[in-house]
Scaffold this active site. Structure first.
Site, PDB file in Angstrom:
ATOM      1  CB  SER A   1     -94.876 -46.563   3.321  1.00 29.49           C
ATOM      2  OG  SER A   1     -95.643 -45.709   2.506  1.00 29.49           O
TER       3      SER A   1
ATOM      4  CG  ASP B   1     -83.251 -41.830   2.788  1.00 30.09           C
ATOM      5  OD1 ASP B   1     -83.166 -41.073   1.801  1.00 30.09           O
ATOM      6  OD2 ASP B   1     -84.325 -42.046   3.383  1.00 30.09           O
TER       7      ASP B   1
ATOM      8  NE  ARG C   1     -89.460 -43.464  -5.568  1.00 30.39           N
ATOM      9  CZ  ARG C   1     -89.656 -44.450  -6.413  1.00 30.39           C
ATOM     10  NH1 ARG C   1     -88.628 -44.967  -7.053  1.00 30.39           N
ATOM     11  NH2 ARG C   1     -90.858 -44.942  -6.630  1.00 30.39           N
TER      12      ARG C   1
ATOM     13  CE1 TYR D   1     -94.899 -39.623   1.317  1.00 35.55           C
ATOM     14  CE2 TYR D   1     -95.937 -41.730   0.887  1.00 35.55           C
ATOM     15  CZ  TYR D   1     -94.882 -40.848   0.705  1.00 35.55           C
ATOM     16  OH  TYR D   1     -93.828 -41.212  -0.084  1.00 35.55           O
TER      17      TYR D   1
ATOM     18  NE  ARG E   1     -78.578 -48.306  -4.821  1.00 32.11           N
ATOM     19  CZ  ARG E   1     -79.459 -47.518  -4.181  1.00 32.11           C
ATOM     20  NH1 ARG E   1     -79.493 -47.493  -2.854  1.00 32.11           N
ATOM     21  NH2 ARG E   1     -80.315 -46.773  -4.845  1.00 32.11           N
TER      22      ARG E   1
ATOM     23  CE  LYS F   1     -87.578 -41.224   3.900  1.00 33.25           C
ATOM     24  NZ  LYS F   1     -88.273 -41.034   2.629  1.00 33.25           N
TER      25      LYS F   1
ATOM     26  CG  HIS G   1     -88.848 -39.542  -1.771  1.00 29.57           C
ATOM     27  ND1 HIS G   1     -89.657 -39.294  -0.683  1.00 29.57           N
ATOM     28  CD2 HIS G   1     -89.478 -40.541  -2.450  1.00 29.57           C
ATOM     29  CE1 HIS G   1     -90.720 -40.090  -0.727  1.00 29.57           C
ATOM     30  NE2 HIS G   1     -90.636 -40.862  -1.787  1.00 29.57           N
TER      31      HIS G   1
ATOM     32  N   GLY H   1     -83.237 -48.180   1.050  1.00 31.80           N
ATOM     33  CA  GLY H   1     -84.478 -48.398   0.315  1.00 31.80           C
ATOM     34  C   GLY H   1     -84.373 -49.457  -0.765  1.00 31.80           C
ATOM     35  NE  ARG H   2     -84.763 -46.309  -6.628  1.00 33.30           N
ATOM     36  CZ  ARG H   2     -84.505 -45.058  -6.242  1.00 33.30           C
ATOM     37  NH1 ARG H   2     -83.514 -44.811  -5.384  1.00 33.30           N
ATOM     38  NH2 ARG H   2     -85.209 -44.043  -6.706  1.00 33.30           N
TER      39      ARG H   2
HETATM   40  C1  FNR Z   1     -89.739 -44.664  -1.673  1.00 32.42           C
HETATM   41  N1  FNR Z   1     -89.583 -43.727  -0.648  1.00 32.42           N
HETATM   42  C2  FNR Z   1     -90.646 -43.469   0.192  1.00 32.42           C
HETATM   43  N2  FNR Z   1     -90.488 -42.608   1.227  1.00 32.42           N
HETATM   44  C3  FNR Z   1     -91.491 -42.365   2.102  1.00 32.42           C
HETATM   45  O1  FNR Z   1     -91.312 -41.581   3.029  1.00 32.42           O
HETATM   46  N3  FNR Z   1     -92.696 -43.018   1.950  1.00 32.42           N
HETATM   47  C4  FNR Z   1     -92.937 -43.893   0.934  1.00 32.42           C
HETATM   48  O2  FNR Z   1     -94.016 -44.462   0.812  1.00 32.42           O
HETATM   49  C5  FNR Z   1     -91.880 -44.107  -0.009  1.00 32.42           C
HETATM   50  N4  FNR Z   1     -92.054 -44.948  -1.060  1.00 32.42           N
HETATM   51  C6  FNR Z   1     -91.002 -45.267  -1.883  1.00 32.42           C
HETATM   52  C7  FNR Z   1     -91.173 -46.208  -2.891  1.00 32.42           C
HETATM   53  C8  FNR Z   1     -90.078 -46.604  -3.661  1.00 32.42           C
HETATM   54  C9  FNR Z   1     -90.279 -47.658  -4.715  1.00 32.42           C
HETATM   55  C10 FNR Z   1     -88.807 -46.033  -3.442  1.00 32.42           C
HETATM   56  C11 FNR Z   1     -87.612 -46.470  -4.227  1.00 32.42           C
HETATM   57  C12 FNR Z   1     -88.648 -45.068  -2.465  1.00 32.42           C
HETATM   58  C13 FNR Z   1     -88.262 -43.127  -0.387  1.00 32.42           C
HETATM   59  C14 FNR Z   1     -87.453 -44.007   0.551  1.00 32.42           C
HETATM   60  O3  FNR Z   1     -87.993 -43.993   1.854  1.00 32.42           O
HETATM   61  C15 FNR Z   1     -85.995 -43.545   0.663  1.00 32.42           C
HETATM   62  O4  FNR Z   1     -85.941 -42.161   0.933  1.00 32.42           O
HETATM   63  C16 FNR Z   1     -85.189 -43.851  -0.604  1.00 32.42           C
HETATM   64  O5  FNR Z   1     -85.553 -45.092  -1.141  1.00 32.42           O
HETATM   65  C17 FNR Z   1     -83.715 -43.852  -0.257  1.00 32.42           C
HETATM   66  O6  FNR Z   1     -82.957 -43.992  -1.383  1.00 32.42           O
HETATM   67  P1  FNR Z   1     -82.346 -45.402  -1.884  1.00 32.42           P
HETATM   68  O7  FNR Z   1     -81.813 -46.149  -0.662  1.00 32.42           O
HETATM   69  O8  FNR Z   1     -83.476 -46.132  -2.544  1.00 32.42           O
HETATM   70  O9  FNR Z   1     -81.294 -44.975  -2.820  1.00 32.42           O
END
Ligand code: FNR
Length: 389
Positions: free
Chosen positions: A121, A313, A285, A145, A317, A258, A282, A336-337
């Site tokens: 990231s 994505d 989020r 970003y 899980r 993305k 995302h 991700g998580r």
């Molecule tokens: C993210 N995601 C994210 N995406 C991205 O493009 N740049 C980033 O810096 C971040 N940072 C980030 C932090 C945290 C704590 C989370 C949970 C997510 C989004 C990430 O790449 C991805 O799209 C999601 O996490 C996918 O969903 P799941 O697998 O967490 O359900």
């Protein structure tokens, strides 16, 4: 098989991280402080999009086939002309240093060991150069970003390229941070304190610009520098489709956009000369009340899937979740998580356990479903079933 069940998934080693996806979040909650936990587990608004992501997976059911040997089972995939052992990619996750001291470098090393590409990231707590060193021979992708200052964008692209990042992932859905109550209630703003700004602070072009405009060194004004860096990457207005041409001109490798959720945006990505898209919200989020990511995957695959690489994505899980996304047309998935929970609970060992477990679960579930290769995943293997109530 009998050995695994006799000795446990880790062959006799007491696991530090649960293999039960429903318990993982609870374990992470106990291990991480409230603020770090809320940051990773949180979502936009009342988390309706996070719920929709999981509901979408639950509604699709696999229809397993019998008497199909696992001999010759092969889950490798080709993405952008490169072979990958698994259709699984580490999603870009910012500020990993708040979860564990092993941070991005530790997780990048684990991904390299497990043959999973690590997507770094722009909001990392390590520099591009340090992550590349930790990743070694591992495949690595860079998530942008997208700064509004083209000179800074160019500098990031050049650093990523020089350090062996092969695929550029441009995140479109987070040009501004969403309303995230769990973070707001904790007044938890890691970026403002300079955490997650390492990529910017180690960037020579950003440094020079900041020092010229503020008259101070970054180290003497961390708050001011953090605000300036945040202003660069989370600006008040999104880029335009026309702007993609600039990045296309300066990045000769594959580009993935993305955060695509609409068929027309997928078509725009194709028209802009991008090589792939990541269908993603995302992880719920950004826009609360947005459609579940899996719910839009089929129509997007139908529109552009034969012309560009569609990744997916948001909500993966388990191993069968991966199968469902592949059956609906994704070429690979980002996770991700769950992996960040593993990192937070027990650093690189915890992340490794989760990653290994997910890949093993996927492998086993493919075999038991009678699906031998990723290209055998198709819509005949699954059906949408909506139970009342
Ligand atoms: C993210 N995601 C994210 N995406 C991205 O493009 N740049 C980033 O810096 C971040 N940072 C980030 C932090 C945290 C704590 C989370 C949970 C997510 C989004 C990430 O790449 C991805 O799209 C999601 O996490 C996918 O969903 P799941 O697998 O967490 O359900």
């Amino acid at each position: 098989q009998t050995e695994i069940y006799g000795k446990g998934a880790l062959m006799g080693i007491t696991p530090t991280v649960t293999t039960d996806p429903r318990l993982l979040e609870e374990q992470a909650k106990r291990a991480l402080g409230t603020r770090a936990f809320n940051y990773v587990a949180g979502g936009a608004g009342e988390k309706a999009t996070m719920d929709a992501n999981r509901l979408a997976f639950r509604q699709w059911k696999i229809i397993p086939r019998m008497m199909r040997s696992m001999n010759g089972q092969d889950v490798s995939v080709e993405l952008f002309g490169q072979k990958y052992d698994n259709p699984v990619i580490m999603a870009p996750i910012g500020v990993q240093g708040i979860f564990h001291e092993d941070r991005e470098t530790g997780l990048a090393a684990v991904c390299a060991e497990e043959g999973v590409p690590y997507t770094m990231s722009t909001a990392s707590t390590c520099s591009i150069e340090d992550v590349a060193t930790a990743s070694g021979d591992g495949k690595r992708w860079y998530q942008l970003y997208w700064p509004h200052d083209n000179n800074i964008t160019l500098s990031l692209l050049n650093r990523a390229k020089a350090n062996g990042f092969s695929v550029l992932v441009i995140t479109l859905d987070t040009w501004a941070l969403a309303w995230r109550p769990a973070d707001l209630d904790n007044a938890y703003v890691p970026f403002i304190k300079g955490i997650g700004c390492e990529v910017g602070f180690s960037d020579p072009v950003f440094r020079a610009k900041f020092e010229k405009e503020s008259g101070s060194k970054i180290e003497d004004d961390i708050m001011g520098a953090s605000r300036a860096w945040l202003g660069e990457i989370f600006a008040s207005d999104p880029h335009t489709w026309e702007d993609v041409a600039f990045v296309r001109k300066h990045w000769d490798g594959p580009i993935v956009l993305k955060g695509i959720q609409h068929v027309e945006d997928a078509k725009m990505a194709l028209a802009c000369g991008c090589d792939g898209i990541a269908v993603s919200n995302h992880g719920g989020r950004q826009v609360d009340g947005a459609i579940g990511s899996l719910d839009v995957l089929p129509e997007i695959v139908d529109a552009v899937g034969d012309k560009m690489t569609v990744l997916f994505d948001s909500g993966i899980r388990t191993g069968v979740d991966i199968i469902k996304a592949l059956c609906l047309g994704a070429k690979a998935v980002l996770v991700g998580r769950p992996i960040i929970y593993g990192l937070g609970i027990n650093g690189r060992d915890g992340a490794r356990q989760i990653l290994k477990g997910l890949l093993a679960d996927f492998w086993q579930s493919m075999g038991l479903s009678g699906i031998r290769t990723v290209s055998d995943c198709n819509r005949e293997m699954i059906r949408k079933v909506q139970h009342a109530g």
